[in-house]
Design a protein around this motif. Structure first.
Motif, PDB file in Angstrom:
ATOM      1  N   ALA A 157      37.623  43.633  38.167  1.00  0.00           N
ATOM      2  CA  ALA A 157      38.159  42.737  36.952  1.00  0.00           C
ATOM      3  C   ALA A 157      39.153  43.328  36.086  1.00  0.00           C
ATOM      4  O   ALA A 157      40.173  42.909  35.953  1.00  0.00           O
ATOM      5  CB  ALA A 157      36.885  42.125  36.403  1.00  0.00           C
ATOM      6  N   VAL A 158      38.716  44.559  35.598  1.00  0.00           N
ATOM      7  CA  VAL A 158      39.613  45.242  34.662  1.00  0.00           C
ATOM      8  C   VAL A 158      40.892  45.680  35.203  1.00  0.00           C
ATOM      9  O   VAL A 158      42.014  45.452  34.642  1.00  0.00           O
ATOM     10  CB  VAL A 158      38.890  46.489  34.243  1.00  0.00           C
ATOM     11  CG1 VAL A 158      39.889  47.454  33.323  1.00  0.00           C
ATOM     12  CG2 VAL A 158      37.584  46.206  33.078  1.00  0.00           C
ATOM     13  N   MET A 170      40.825  43.686  24.768  1.00  0.00           N
ATOM     14  CA  MET A 170      40.515  42.685  25.807  1.00  0.00           C
ATOM     15  C   MET A 170      39.444  43.264  26.941  1.00  0.00           C
ATOM     16  O   MET A 170      38.510  42.231  27.288  1.00  0.00           O
ATOM     17  CB  MET A 170      41.783  42.049  26.381  1.00  0.00           C
ATOM     18  CG  MET A 170      42.786  41.838  25.213  1.00  0.00           C
ATOM     19  SD  MET A 170      42.071  40.103  24.869  1.00  0.00           S
ATOM     20  CE  MET A 170      42.207  38.835  26.239  1.00  0.00           C
ATOM     21  N   GLU A 171      39.691  44.221  27.290  1.00  0.00           N
ATOM     22  CA  GLU A 171      38.704  45.005  28.452  1.00  0.00           C
ATOM     23  C   GLU A 171      37.191  45.026  28.019  1.00  0.00           C
ATOM     24  O   GLU A 171      36.441  44.838  28.714  1.00  0.00           O
ATOM     25  CB  GLU A 171      39.171  46.280  28.781  1.00  0.00           C
ATOM     26  CG  GLU A 171      40.410  46.394  29.512  1.00  0.00           C
ATOM     27  CD  GLU A 171      40.988  47.700  29.966  1.00  0.00           C
ATOM     28  OE1 GLU A 171      40.258  48.688  29.459  1.00  0.00           O
ATOM     29  OE2 GLU A 171      42.118  48.102  30.345  1.00  0.00           O
ATOM     30  N   LYS A 172      36.918  44.983  26.544  1.00  0.00           N
ATOM     31  CA  LYS A 172      35.575  45.274  26.024  1.00  0.00           C
ATOM     32  C   LYS A 172      35.198  43.621  26.264  1.00  0.00           C
ATOM     33  O   LYS A 172      33.833  43.608  26.561  1.00  0.00           O
ATOM     34  CB  LYS A 172      35.668  45.529  24.660  1.00  0.00           C
ATOM     35  CG  LYS A 172      36.077  47.057  24.295  1.00  0.00           C
ATOM     36  CD  LYS A 172      36.047  47.497  23.041  1.00  0.00           C
ATOM     37  CE  LYS A 172      36.398  49.192  22.766  1.00  0.00           C
ATOM     38  NZ  LYS A 172      36.369  49.253  21.489  1.00  0.00           N
ATOM     39  N   GLN A 173      35.832  42.824  26.008  1.00  0.00           N
ATOM     40  CA  GLN A 173      35.354  41.325  26.046  1.00  0.00           C
ATOM     41  C   GLN A 173      35.135  41.108  27.539  1.00  0.00           C
ATOM     42  O   GLN A 173      34.067  40.305  27.829  1.00  0.00           O
ATOM     43  CB  GLN A 173      36.307  40.388  25.462  1.00  0.00           C
ATOM     44  CG  GLN A 173      36.522  40.698  23.989  1.00  0.00           C
ATOM     45  CD  GLN A 173      37.801  39.655  23.397  1.00  0.00           C
ATOM     46  OE1 GLN A 173      37.835  38.518  24.014  1.00  0.00           O
ATOM     47  NE2 GLN A 173      38.252  39.972  22.220  1.00  0.00           N
ATOM     48  N   ILE A 174      36.032  41.368  28.517  1.00  0.00           N
ATOM     49  CA  ILE A 174      35.820  41.047  29.837  1.00  0.00           C
ATOM     50  C   ILE A 174      34.444  41.938  30.407  1.00  0.00           C
ATOM     51  O   ILE A 174      33.650  41.335  31.198  1.00  0.00           O
ATOM     52  CB  ILE A 174      36.979  41.547  30.634  1.00  0.00           C
ATOM     53  CG1 ILE A 174      38.296  40.564  30.300  1.00  0.00           C
ATOM     54  CG2 ILE A 174      36.836  41.376  32.248  1.00  0.00           C
ATOM     55  CD1 ILE A 174      39.482  41.216  30.828  1.00  0.00           C
ATOM     56  N   GLU A 175      34.387  43.064  30.131  1.00  0.00           N
ATOM     57  CA  GLU A 175      33.101  43.833  30.523  1.00  0.00           C
ATOM     58  C   GLU A 175      31.966  43.012  29.883  1.00  0.00           C
ATOM     59  O   GLU A 175      30.737  43.439  30.647  1.00  0.00           O
ATOM     60  CB  GLU A 175      33.393  45.242  29.954  1.00  0.00           C
ATOM     61  CG  GLU A 175      34.332  46.134  30.752  1.00  0.00           C
ATOM     62  CD  GLU A 175      34.711  47.584  30.112  1.00  0.00           C
ATOM     63  OE1 GLU A 175      34.003  47.666  29.124  1.00  0.00           O
ATOM     64  OE2 GLU A 175      35.362  48.298  30.506  1.00  0.00           O
ATOM     65  N   GLY A 176      31.878  42.524  28.878  1.00  0.00           N
ATOM     66  CA  GLY A 176      30.821  41.975  28.316  1.00  0.00           C
ATOM     67  C   GLY A 176      30.168  40.754  29.118  1.00  0.00           C
ATOM     68  O   GLY A 176      29.090  40.079  28.863  1.00  0.00           O
ATOM     69  N   ARG A 177      31.278  40.035  29.919  1.00  0.00           N
ATOM     70  CA  ARG A 177      30.885  38.689  30.544  1.00  0.00           C
ATOM     71  C   ARG A 177      30.658  39.100  31.896  1.00  0.00           C
ATOM     72  O   ARG A 177      30.381  37.965  32.612  1.00  0.00           O
ATOM     73  CB  ARG A 177      32.082  37.780  30.207  1.00  0.00           C
ATOM     74  CG  ARG A 177      32.507  37.533  28.880  1.00  0.00           C
ATOM     75  CD  ARG A 177      33.587  36.871  28.574  1.00  0.00           C
ATOM     76  NE  ARG A 177      33.749  36.389  26.894  1.00  0.00           N
ATOM     77  CZ  ARG A 177      35.079  35.716  26.647  1.00  0.00           C
ATOM     78  NH1 ARG A 177      35.731  35.491  27.415  1.00  0.00           N
ATOM     79  NH2 ARG A 177      35.347  35.551  25.559  1.00  0.00           N
TER      80      ARG A 177
END
Length: 271
Positions: free
Chosen positions: A189-190, A173-180
């Motif tokens: 945010a993380v 989930m963090e990878k998706q957040i970091e990409g946005r």
């Protein structure tokens, strides 16, 4: 060697296998949480389980085929059940499971004796083919050890989702957040995501799981039953192969001998 000494030796082998199986059950019960964490230790536990079942299958085959009258073999199975309890633990659940093993083993011994008596030549085939019910009873015994272990573990620690699973899901989930999110806002945010995610997990466990914790051991054991049955059936040929090698060896050592009998047979035919 005296005939009764030979029979006692075979019974002792079965009792030793029973104690070994009980010791493996104790080990499985104490390490039940390993099933939630796939690892080399879990593979080792599975190998010990298969080795215990194999030891019981081989020695049970010897006892069912050679100990006569049949009630002598039944006594040997009863003693193996007692040693199994000594190697494991004496509780109501374990005693019921071992009693079930004894009943299955007694049925197996009588079935083998009947089928061998109906054959013209001795064969290992009915000894191996009749072990399905015996192996099924042993799988239930092992599942019972898991159930008892899980019950104690959950009463002591409570149920929780393994930390490794939570971390793995959060990382995805963090990878998706970091990409946005822009780079300067990612760390904050993380951190907020992790805090909120853990709060949701704790809330879910408290509301949805905790009221039903007492059913979790049974659910886990039920989910493991069929995989264990499948693995055991795939390897069911191994004890038969070992017995095919052991019986000639026993004859060569003078423990057993081949006896030829002449029988009168009465048949009804058309005159």
């Amino acid at each position: 060697m005296n005939k009764w000494l030979k029979m006692a030796f075979l019974a002792a082998l079965l009792m030793g296998a029973g104690y070994f199986c009980g010791a493996v059950c104790k080990q499985i019960g104490r390490a039940c949480e390993l099933t939630l964490f796939p690892s080399k230790e879990l593979l080792g536990l599975l190998l010990w389980f298969l080795l215990a079942l194999g030891a019981i299958a081989v020695t049970a085959g010897l006892v069912a085929a050679l100990l006569r009258p049949v009630w002598v073999g039944v006594i040997a199975f009863a003693l193996s059940g007692l040693t199994m309890l000594l190697g494991w633990q004496v509780t109501v659940v374990s005693s019921v499971l071992v009693l079930m093993y004894f009943l299955a083993a007694s049925f197996y011994a009588m079935r083998v004796a009947r089928e061998l008596n109906e054959r013209i030549r001795f064969s290992v085939r009915p000894i191996g083919e009749g072990q399905d019910i015996l192996l099924m009873a042993l799988i239930l015994v092992v599942c019972g050890s898991l159930y008892l272990g899980y019950t104690v573990y959950i009463e002591r620690e409570g149920f929780s989702i393994p930390e490794s699973y939570i971390e793995m899901f959060m990382e995805q989930m963090e990878k998706q957040i970091e990409g946005r999110i822009p780079q300067e806002e990612r760390q904050e945010a993380v951190a907020k995501f992790r805090e909120e995610f853990r709060r949701n997990i704790d809330g879910f466990l408290e509301r949805m799981v905790k009221p039903y914790e007492r059913f979790i051991p049974l659910t886990i054991v039920a989910s493991l039953f069929m995989p264990l049955v499948t693995i055991t059936r795939l390897l069911a040929w191994v004890p038969s192969v070992i017995l095919r090698l052991v019986f000639p060896l026993l004859t060569a050592l003078g423990v057993t001998k081949v006896v030829f009998e002449t029988r009168e047979v009465q048949r009804l035919v058309i005159s």
